[in-house]
Design a protein around this motif. Structure first.
Motif, mmCIF file in Angstrom:
data_model
loop_
_atom_site.group_PDB
_atom_site.id
_atom_site.type_symbol
_atom_site.label_atom_id
_atom_site.label_comp_id
_atom_site.label_asym_id
_atom_site.label_seq_id
_atom_site.Cartn_x
_atom_site.Cartn_y
_atom_site.Cartn_z
ATOM 1 N N CYS A 40 0.837 -1.182 0.000
ATOM 2 C CA CYS A 40 0.000 0.000 0.000
ATOM 3 C C CYS A 40 0.882 1.245 0.000
ATOM 4 N N CYS A 42 -0.233 3.405 3.626
ATOM 5 C CA CYS A 42 0.141 2.974 4.973
ATOM 6 C C CYS A 42 1.296 1.975 4.944
ATOM 7 N N HIS A 95 1.349 -1.012 4.119
ATOM 8 C CA HIS A 95 0.952 -2.367 4.475
ATOM 9 C C HIS A 95 1.248 -3.298 3.301
ATOM 10 N N CYS A 132 -6.169 -1.931 -0.264
ATOM 11 C CA CYS A 132 -5.405 -2.257 0.919
ATOM 12 C C CYS A 132 -6.339 -2.822 1.978
ATOM 13 N N ASN A 174 -5.746 -2.932 4.979
ATOM 14 C CA ASN A 174 -5.534 -2.199 6.233
ATOM 15 C C ASN A 174 -6.243 -0.845 6.236
ATOM 16 N N CYS A 175 -6.079 -0.085 5.136
ATOM 17 C CA CYS A 175 -6.647 1.257 5.116
ATOM 18 C C CYS A 175 -7.623 1.450 3.956
HETATM 19 ZN ZN LIG Z 1 -3.047 0.884 3.311
#
Ligand SMILES: [Zn+2]
Length: 68
Positions: A8, A11, A13, A32, A34-35
């Motif tokens: 990503c 972030c 990730h 992503c 994560n975000c």
């Molecule tokens: Zn991310």
């Protein structure tokens, strides 16, 4: 089906995604995990660099500081 690593851009990730070679992050609409950003970039695996433990016959030193 090969596994690809995506990073990503927001972030940083890193996630692993399995998809066929003909598909891209765009065609898969990858996000992503994560975000939820869609700014993911495929990481290119470089087995060359990772196997530097074995003494090769090439004699090339990547850092320039290897003892002879
Ligand atoms: Zn991310």
């Amino acid at each position: 089906m090969p596994t690809y690593e995506y990073k990503c851009q927001k972030c940083e990730h890193i996630m692993e995604v399995r998809h066929s070679m003909s598909e891209t992050a765009d065609s898969l609409k990858l996000k992503c995990e994560n975000c939820s950003s869609s700014e993911v970039k495929k990481l290119i695996s470089t087995p060359f660099v990772m196997t530097s433990n074995k003494r090769s016959s090439s004699g090339s030193c990547p850092t320039g500081t290897c003892p002879l």
